[in-house]
Design a protein around this motif. Structure first.
Motif, PDB file in Angstrom:
ATOM      1  N   SER A 220       0.836  -1.207   0.000  1.00  0.00           N
ATOM      2  CA  SER A 220       0.000   0.000   0.000  1.00  0.00           C
ATOM      3  C   SER A 220       0.867   1.252   0.000  1.00  0.00           C
ATOM      4  CB  SER A 220      -0.930   0.006   1.219  1.00  0.00           C
ATOM      5  OG  SER A 220      -1.941  -0.970   1.093  1.00  0.00           O
ATOM      6  N   PHE A 221       1.944   1.225   0.794  1.00  0.00           N
ATOM      7  CA  PHE A 221       2.854   2.378   0.813  1.00  0.00           C
ATOM      8  C   PHE A 221       3.442   2.617  -0.569  1.00  0.00           C
ATOM      9  CE2 PHE A 221       7.050   4.234   1.076  1.00  0.00           C
ATOM     10  CZ  PHE A 221       6.811   5.373   1.837  1.00  0.00           C
ATOM     11  N   SER A 222       3.786   1.547  -1.268  1.00  0.00           N
ATOM     12  CA  SER A 222       4.381   1.709  -2.599  1.00  0.00           C
ATOM     13  C   SER A 222       3.417   2.377  -3.567  1.00  0.00           C
ATOM     14  CB  SER A 222       4.820   0.353  -3.151  1.00  0.00           C
ATOM     15  OG  SER A 222       3.704  -0.433  -3.531  1.00  0.00           O
ATOM     16  N   LEU A 223       2.120   2.325  -3.258  1.00  0.00           N
ATOM     17  CA  LEU A 223       1.108   2.917  -4.133  1.00  0.00           C
ATOM     18  C   LEU A 223       0.776   4.357  -3.760  1.00  0.00           C
ATOM     19  CD1 LEU A 223      -1.261  -0.166  -4.332  1.00  0.00           C
ATOM     20  CD2 LEU A 223      -0.054   0.851  -6.276  1.00  0.00           C
ATOM     21  N   VAL A 224       0.700   4.659  -2.460  1.00  0.00           N
ATOM     22  CA  VAL A 224       0.217   5.984  -2.059  1.00  0.00           C
ATOM     23  C   VAL A 224       1.129   6.692  -1.061  1.00  0.00           C
ATOM     24  CG1 VAL A 224      -2.193   5.398  -2.503  1.00  0.00           C
ATOM     25  CG2 VAL A 224      -1.235   4.982  -0.227  1.00  0.00           C
ATOM     26  N   GLY A 351      -8.605   7.271  -3.917  1.00  0.00           N
ATOM     27  CA  GLY A 351      -8.016   7.877  -5.105  1.00  0.00           C
ATOM     28  C   GLY A 351      -6.758   8.664  -4.826  1.00  0.00           C
ATOM     29  N   ASN A 352      -5.989   8.273  -3.835  1.00  0.00           N
ATOM     30  CA  ASN A 352      -4.726   8.949  -3.548  1.00  0.00           C
ATOM     31  C   ASN A 352      -3.651   8.539  -4.551  1.00  0.00           C
ATOM     32  OD1 ASN A 352      -5.082  10.491  -0.889  1.00  0.00           O
ATOM     33  ND2 ASN A 352      -5.977   8.493  -0.400  1.00  0.00           N
ATOM     34  N   GLY A 353      -2.592   9.337  -4.626  1.00  0.00           N
ATOM     35  CA  GLY A 353      -1.520   9.050  -5.566  1.00  0.00           C
ATOM     36  C   GLY A 353      -2.024   9.090  -6.995  1.00  0.00           C
ATOM     37  N   ALA A 435      -5.392  -2.170  -7.800  1.00  0.00           N
ATOM     38  CA  ALA A 435      -4.667  -0.931  -8.086  1.00  0.00           C
ATOM     39  C   ALA A 435      -3.507  -1.175  -9.038  1.00  0.00           C
ATOM     40  CB  ALA A 435      -4.162  -0.321  -6.781  1.00  0.00           C
ATOM     41  N   HIS A 436      -2.770  -2.237  -8.824  1.00  0.00           N
ATOM     42  CA  HIS A 436      -1.642  -2.533  -9.704  1.00  0.00           C
ATOM     43  C   HIS A 436      -2.111  -2.849 -11.120  1.00  0.00           C
ATOM     44  CE1 HIS A 436       2.020  -2.298  -7.353  1.00  0.00           C
ATOM     45  NE2 HIS A 436       1.356  -2.767  -6.323  1.00  0.00           N
TER      46      HIS A 436
END
Length: 491
Positions: A220-224, A351-353, A435-436
């Motif tokens: 999750s951190f890697s995404l947002v 919808g972050n990042g 997400a990915h």
């Protein structure tokens, strides 16, 4: 083959309960039990010695002497008098209970004949599993009594995928029913066996759950996320909790980030920034629980305790207060891990990042992952409603048993929380997979999901489904996420 000698490991319990590892009683354990049993026989054969738990009634009836001709009936009646209700327990929990009881006898302070422990192990090896109901007991008595009834050929069991009477299953395996002798009914009923047995299985599950939380949080951190300095090893140098260090290390490993010598430019939400503190605190309580279980798995937990030299001590070794407190602490910590996972799932669906709102390209036509996030929030609330057991008092009539450790209730609560939080983390992982896939489509690049990271769930879907979430939850508890960590730095 696991040798039962009065000292088991947590892994021994898991191997026998879940992998059906075969068991045998150590010869030294037989000798210890025989010596303790001789002390019981001496009491029974004495004309003027009355000893609680040997030739008297139990609990509030401790002042009632039992005549020699009534002792077998008395011992069998005591295990018949305790009941369980509700749905049957899982087979692995029943097997763990049987193993731990036999192991406590093997310490050689229970006063039972070696054949009692041997018979429990025979049932394990034969795959004869007493049907033990899940409710109606705050302590171990009812669960252990249901196991004990199978030894005398009573109650129902499962055997080769069939339900039948215990007597029929024993007959099919050529195993004789036991005629209980003085002391043996109370020994089968009393003591801690269900509580440490189930807790041993649960700490294994919690180990996998917290690692899954670390992996999910890292992904999750890697995404947002923006600021990896929160996971620096230097932080652990000035607040040196081992749990923090382990969780932070896994997060760095999964993300492949360099968290050293950071010049902070922003702050992420606490559900990202505090992952190693929250997950790490669970690891600390988990280590404490494992230490307590290790002690319990080399203990005699009876009342009375009967030593080979004839000394008899009426005591409270059956009280599981330390285990119930540990289970409560784990339940609270697991609940918080579920809470923080739900919040991270919220960051993904908001919808972050570079992520689209609701993790869908079709806002308005469908709700994407919004309703699944509602489920995660509901599950987090559900986990939070589970009350502590270790501080409660279940007062029972007749005055003698006026407090209880409530170990069985505590581990049952923990089992419920572990299941609930596993689903929350599964939902977060579902959002990560979605997400990915969306980012892969937007950027027209190869998938960044590790090849063996829940690959069969990597599919196009706008609305999540129950089957998908259950499948991910199963992968959390079967150790899949541990095996994929080597490839996770591709994310």
């Amino acid at each position: 083959m696991i040798t039962v000698n009065g000292s088991l490991t947590i892994q021994d319990v898991v191997a026998v309960a879940r992998n059906e590892e075969r068991v045998k009683l150590a010869s030294k354990a037989v000798d210890r039990m025989a010596n303790s049993r001789k002390a019981v026989d001496d009491i029974v054969n004495s004309d003027d010695r009355r000893v609680y738990g040997v030739n008297t009634g139990y609990g509030e009836l401790n002042d009632k002497e039992i005549s020699p001709e009534m002792m077998t009936q008395h011992e069998e009646n005591v295990i018949r008098s305790n009941i369980t209700i509700g749905d049957p327990l899982e087979t692995d929990v029943v097997r763990a209970t049987m193993l731990v009881r036999a192991n406590a006898f093997a310490v050689g302070r229970s006063g039972v004949r070696p054949v009692v422990a041997e018979r429990l192990l025979e049932l394990l090896n034969a795959g004869i599993h007493p049907i033990v109901r899940s409710q109606g007991n705050t302590e171990d008595y009812g669960y252990s009594s249901a196991v004990g009834r199978a030894l005398i050929g009573e109650g129902e069991v499962t055997y080769k995928d069939e339900t039948m009477s215990a007597g029929e299953a024993l007959s099919k395996e050529g195993i004789d029913t036991l005629s209980l002798q003085p002391r043996e009914g109370l020994a089968l009923m009393s003591g801690t066996s269900y509580t440490p047995g189930r807790l041993a299985l649960l700490v294994k599950d919690v180990r996998r759950l917290v690692e899954a939380a670390d992996v999910a949080g890292a992904l999750s951190f890697s995404l947002v996320g923006k600021e990896p300095g929160a996971f620096s090893s230097r932080i652990g140098e000035v607040r040196p909790y081992e749990g923090f260090k382990e969780s932070a290390s896994i997060i760095r490993e999964v993300t492949g980030i360099d968290a050293t010598n950071r010049r902070q430019t922003s702050q992420d939400p606490l559900s990202l920034r505090c992952m190693p503190q929250v997950h790490g605190s669970l690891r600390e309580f988990l280590s404490t629980a494992e230490s307590l279980i290790r002690t319990e798995l080399q203990s005699a937990t009876d009342n009375p305790l009967i030593f080979p030299d004839g000394a008899v001590f009426s005591c409270g070794n059956f009280n599981a207060q330390h285990l119930s407190t540990a289970a409560d602490s784990l339940a609270q910590s697991v609940t918080k891990v579920g809470r923080i996972s739900e919040r991270r799932a919220g960051l993904l669906v908001e919808g972050n990042g570079d992520l689209p709102s609701a993790l869908t390209d079709n806002v308005g036509i469908g709700q994407g992952m919004v309703r699944a996030h509602y489920s995660a929030a509901s599950l987090a609330a559900e986990a939070s409603t589970v009350d502590t057991a270790s501080t409660q008092i279940a007062d029972v009539p007749m005055g003698k048993e006026d407090i209880q450790g409530l170990g069985a209730l505590a581990v049952n609560n923990l089992a419920s929380v572990v299941e609930t939080v596993t689903y929350i983390i599964a939902i977060e992982l579902l959002f990560i997979i979605r997400a990915h896939k969306m980012l892969q489509k937007q950027r027209d690049t190869d998938s960044t999901i590790p090849r063996d990271f829940l690959a069969e769930l990597d599919r196009d879907t706008v609305e999540p489904d129950n089957e998908c979430i259950h499948a991910i939850a199963e992968r959390i508890l079967d150790g899949t996420l541990h095996r994929v960590r080597d490839n996770s730095n591709k994310v």
